[in-house]
Design a protein around this motif. Structure first.
Motif, PDB file in Angstrom:
ATOM      1  N   ASN A 120       0.814  -1.220   0.000  1.00 11.28           N
ATOM      2  CA  ASN A 120       0.000   0.000   0.000  1.00 11.28           C
ATOM      3  C   ASN A 120       0.841   1.260   0.000  1.00 11.28           C
ATOM      4  OD1 ASN A 120       1.084  -0.186   2.526  1.00 11.28           O
ATOM      5  ND2 ASN A 120      -0.860  -0.198   3.629  1.00 11.28           N
ATOM      6  N   LYS A 121       2.023   1.198  -0.594  1.00 10.42           N
ATOM      7  CA  LYS A 121       2.899   2.372  -0.608  1.00 10.42           C
ATOM      8  C   LYS A 121       2.266   3.530  -1.375  1.00 10.42           C
ATOM      9  CE  LYS A 121       7.347   3.962  -2.381  1.00 10.42           C
ATOM     10  NZ  LYS A 121       8.590   3.584  -3.106  1.00 10.42           N
ATOM     11  N   VAL A 122       1.753   3.263  -2.591  1.00 14.90           N
ATOM     12  CA  VAL A 122       1.144   4.323  -3.408  1.00 14.90           C
ATOM     13  C   VAL A 122      -0.110   4.861  -2.730  1.00 14.90           C
ATOM     14  CG1 VAL A 122       0.124   4.836  -5.648  1.00 14.90           C
ATOM     15  CG2 VAL A 122       2.105   3.316  -5.515  1.00 14.90           C
ATOM     16  N   ALA A 123      -0.894   3.974  -2.142  1.00 15.66           N
ATOM     17  CA  ALA A 123      -2.125   4.417  -1.476  1.00 15.66           C
ATOM     18  C   ALA A 123      -1.818   5.328  -0.301  1.00 15.66           C
ATOM     19  CB  ALA A 123      -2.924   3.197  -1.009  1.00 15.66           C
ATOM     20  N   ARG A 124      -0.790   5.001   0.472  1.00 19.33           N
ATOM     21  CA  ARG A 124      -0.437   5.848   1.613  1.00 19.33           C
ATOM     22  C   ARG A 124       0.080   7.198   1.155  1.00 19.33           C
ATOM     23  NH1 ARG A 124       3.702   3.922   3.948  1.00 19.33           N
ATOM     24  NH2 ARG A 124       4.067   2.001   2.812  1.00 19.33           N
ATOM     25  N   ARG A 125       0.822   7.217   0.053  1.00 21.16           N
ATOM     26  CA  ARG A 125       1.305   8.491  -0.472  1.00 21.16           C
ATOM     27  C   ARG A 125       0.154   9.372  -0.936  1.00 21.16           C
ATOM     28  NH1 ARG A 125       4.333   7.899  -5.888  1.00 21.16           N
ATOM     29  NH2 ARG A 125       2.158   7.623  -6.501  1.00 21.16           N
ATOM     30  N   VAL A 126      -0.775   8.787  -1.695  1.00 17.04           N
ATOM     31  CA  VAL A 126      -1.903   9.570  -2.216  1.00 17.04           C
ATOM     32  C   VAL A 126      -2.798  10.053  -1.080  1.00 17.04           C
ATOM     33  CG1 VAL A 126      -3.975   9.435  -3.645  1.00 17.04           C
ATOM     34  CG2 VAL A 126      -1.850   8.401  -4.440  1.00 17.04           C
ATOM     35  N   ARG A 127      -3.037   9.206  -0.098  1.00 21.28           N
ATOM     36  CA  ARG A 127      -3.891   9.611   1.024  1.00 21.28           C
ATOM     37  C   ARG A 127      -3.260  10.752   1.818  1.00 21.28           C
ATOM     38  NH1 ARG A 127      -8.032   6.485   3.399  1.00 21.28           N
ATOM     39  NH2 ARG A 127      -8.792   4.845   2.026  1.00 21.28           N
ATOM     40  N   THR A 128      -1.947  10.708   1.974  1.00 22.84           N
ATOM     41  CA  THR A 128      -1.271  11.787   2.691  1.00 22.84           C
ATOM     42  C   THR A 128      -1.401  13.103   1.937  1.00 22.84           C
ATOM     43  OG1 THR A 128       0.303  10.215   3.623  1.00 22.84           O
ATOM     44  CG2 THR A 128       0.927  12.538   3.652  1.00 22.84           C
ATOM     45  N   GLN A 129      -1.170  13.083   0.629  1.00 22.40           N
ATOM     46  CA  GLN A 129      -1.295  14.305  -0.165  1.00 22.40           C
ATOM     47  C   GLN A 129      -2.724  14.830  -0.183  1.00 22.40           C
ATOM     48  OE1 GLN A 129       0.324  13.157  -3.943  1.00 22.40           O
ATOM     49  NE2 GLN A 129       2.442  13.084  -3.208  1.00 22.40           N
ATOM     50  N   ILE A 130      -3.680  13.925  -0.272  1.00 28.26           N
ATOM     51  CA  ILE A 130      -5.087  14.359  -0.279  1.00 28.26           C
ATOM     52  C   ILE A 130      -5.464  14.965   1.059  1.00 28.26           C
ATOM     53  CG2 ILE A 130      -7.458  13.507  -0.354  1.00 28.26           C
ATOM     54  CD1 ILE A 130      -6.621  11.590  -2.536  1.00 28.26           C
ATOM     55  N   ALA A 131      -4.941  14.398   2.156  1.00 27.59           N
ATOM     56  CA  ALA A 131      -5.260  14.950   3.474  1.00 27.59           C
ATOM     57  C   ALA A 131      -4.752  16.385   3.612  1.00 27.59           C
ATOM     58  CB  ALA A 131      -4.653  14.062   4.559  1.00 27.59           C
ATOM     59  N   ASN A 244      11.964   5.541   9.430  1.00 26.06           N
ATOM     60  CA  ASN A 244      10.753   5.209   8.682  1.00 26.06           C
ATOM     61  C   ASN A 244      10.915   3.791   8.158  1.00 26.06           C
ATOM     62  OD1 ASN A 244       8.552   4.965   6.996  1.00 26.06           O
ATOM     63  ND2 ASN A 244       8.735   7.027   6.173  1.00 26.06           N
ATOM     64  N   TRP A 245      10.172   2.855   8.736  1.00 27.66           N
ATOM     65  CA  TRP A 245      10.317   1.439   8.406  1.00 27.66           C
ATOM     66  C   TRP A 245       9.558   1.038   7.149  1.00 27.66           C
ATOM     67  CZ3 TRP A 245      10.086  -1.812  13.565  1.00 27.66           C
ATOM     68  CH2 TRP A 245      11.138  -1.404  14.393  1.00 27.66           C
ATOM     69  N   THR A 246       8.711   1.891   6.637  1.00 27.64           N
ATOM     70  CA  THR A 246       7.866   1.505   5.503  1.00 27.64           C
ATOM     71  C   THR A 246       7.948   2.527   4.368  1.00 27.64           C
ATOM     72  OG1 THR A 246       5.984   2.573   6.596  1.00 27.64           O
ATOM     73  CG2 THR A 246       6.239   0.203   6.929  1.00 27.64           C
ATOM     74  N   ARG A 247       9.046   3.213   4.233  1.00 24.61           N
ATOM     75  CA  ARG A 247       9.144   4.226   3.175  1.00 24.61           C
ATOM     76  C   ARG A 247       9.211   3.587   1.797  1.00 24.61           C
ATOM     77  NH1 ARG A 247      12.679   7.472   0.231  1.00 24.61           N
ATOM     78  NH2 ARG A 247      12.016   9.656   0.126  1.00 24.61           N
ATOM     79  N   GLU A 248      10.000   2.529   1.641  1.00 19.83           N
ATOM     80  CA  GLU A 248      10.123   1.836   0.362  1.00 19.83           C
ATOM     81  C   GLU A 248       9.245   0.600   0.277  1.00 19.83           C
ATOM     82  OE1 GLU A 248      11.647   3.006  -2.140  1.00 19.83           O
ATOM     83  OE2 GLU A 248      12.572   4.704  -1.111  1.00 19.83           O
TER      84      GLU A 248
END
Length: 427
Positions: A120-131, A244-248
């Motif tokens: 879910n790397k892309v999903a977490r990135r998009v959700r952060t930007q949308i927030a 950050n354990w889940t950056r990549e």
């Protein structure tokens, strides 16, 4: 105040208001049916109706009320006052409606990216930007609405020129006064688009392990593993180091270390590790290593490396492997449990009084040899004290002068005279 108006005009205005309200409800219902028909069997009509239903109805009602006001009432101060109120209401509700439409589009984008899946790397990135964008849209809409309402007053428009003239000085003063606030604001925007952290990232900050729960324009909330919440300013993540354990990716590698006795068999431990990992679903089968990393201080250090899909699973896997190996050592190889060894010196034991009295006396095979007599210093008859070779009595001092003083030799004497002098001094 109503002397200049006829009552039939006010009655027509009231009837027109009721008609405008009914028309707004009818148009809203028609728009709702159209949206449901276009988006049949889809989720977006429900989200759109939930978001924009009330601001859309109010916007239609205000527009109809304005049309009724212009059609039924003549130009006067009362009508101008009503028009000003309707203008303010139109600005506020219009901003609300535009903001809800923007949030609706963001909700649709968020629904497409799920974070409850493995990768879910892309999903977490998009959700952060949308927030972050969501909060920016709300702030911009509120600022624009307040500015539009203020500019609707003529007095404010007159003051606007002087305000713009002193905008340079005011910007400097405001920048100095809100330095930390602006720093957090820009840090929050930077975090949203730099991907240093994202929502649901696993991080270690201030020695605490947790997940990023919320990112705002001023602070970040970290949900810790024990259900506490750590709130940090956005500038912390742009100025301080953190893990950050889940950056990549979410997959991680973890270690389990054991201190065991030298009698442990690493090959048997590897077999037991392989058997234990086959019995659990926590292991993602990427890697499993057992190595002896140290062997000093009386212990053998065994390190086990295992992999898991994410951080919580890795923690459970490490605990499982540690428990399996400890149980195996206790039941199958108890001699490998760490021991403290003490080396006893037999010579030191024999030297103790108890050991000397208990030990039987050994007969010496060597012949008896007389022990040497101890040296006894004879007291001097002159001083009554013990004297040594070169000190004490006058005789000793004279002997000392014979061995330590220089022999006088006359200059220009013959060899025979020198020999006689030496013989006399030696006598």
């Amino acid at each position: 105040m109503l002397d200049g108006f006829e009552w039939h005009s006010w009655l027509g205005f009231g009837v027109a208001v009721v008609i405008a309200a009914i028309a707004a409800l009818v148009i809203s219902a028609i728009a709702r049916q159209i949206a449901r028909a276009v988006g049949r069997h889809k989720e977006w009509p429900r989200i759109l109706l939930k978001r924009a239903r009330w601001p859309f109805r109010l916007l239609l009602f205000i527009a109809g009320l304005w049309i009724v006001l212009v059609a039924t009432l003549d130009e006067s101060e009362v009508r101008a006052g009503f028009e000003h109120l309707l203008l303010i209401a139109m600005i506020v509700v219009g901003s609300w409606f535009v903001c809800e439409l923007a949030l609706f589009g963001m909700d649709l984008s968020t629904a497409r990216y799920r974070i409850d899946v493995a990768d879910n790397k892309v999903a977490r990135r998009v959700r952060t930007q949308i927030a972050i964008l969501r909060r920016l849209v709300v702030v911009i809409a509120v600022v624009v609405a307040i500015g539009g309402v203020l500019l609707s007053f003529p007095e404010v428009r007159l003051v606007g020129a002087s305000v713009l003239a002193s905008a340079g000085l005011l910007s400097v003063v405001a920048g100095l006064a809100a330095q930390s606030t602006l720093a957090n604001l820009f840090a929050g925007i930077q975090l949203a688009f730099s991907e240093a952290i994202r929502v649901d990232d696993v991080v270690v900050v201030e020695g605490e392990w947790g997940k990023i729960g919320e990112i705002t324009l001023s602070y970040v909330v970290v949900n810790l593993w024990d259900e506490r919440n750590l709130v940090l300013p956005c500038t912390y993540f742009t100025t301080q180091p953190f893990q950050n354990w889940t950056r990549e990716g979410s997959a991680l590698l973890g270690s389990v270390e054991l201190d065991l006795d030298w009698r442990i068999a690493p090959s048997l431990m590897r077999e037991q590790l392989a058997a234990s990992l086959e019995r659990t679903e926590l292991w993602d089968q990427r890697a499993s290593v057992l190595q002896v990393t140290d062997a000093v201080g009386g212990f053998v250090r065994v390190r086990i490396l295992v992999t898991a899909a994410d951080a919580p699973t890795l923690f459970d896997l490490r605990c499982y492997v540690r428990e399996e190996m400890v149980t195996w050592v206790q039941t199958q190889h108890p001699t490998s449990i760490p021991h403290q060894r003490v080396l006893v010196d037999p010579v030191a034991v024999d030297a103790t009084p108890d050991a000397a009295s208990a030990r039987p006396e050994k007969k010496s095979s060597r012949k008896h040899e007389p022990e040497p007599e101890p040296f006894v210093d004879v007291p001097s008859p002159h001083t009554g004290e013990q004297s040594n070779l070169f000190s004490g009595s006058p005789e000793a001092e004279e002997r000392a002068s014979m061995f330590t003083s220089a022999i006088p030799i006359q200059t220009g004497a013959s060899d025979q005279e020198v020999e006689e002098t030496l013989d006399r001094d030696g006598a």
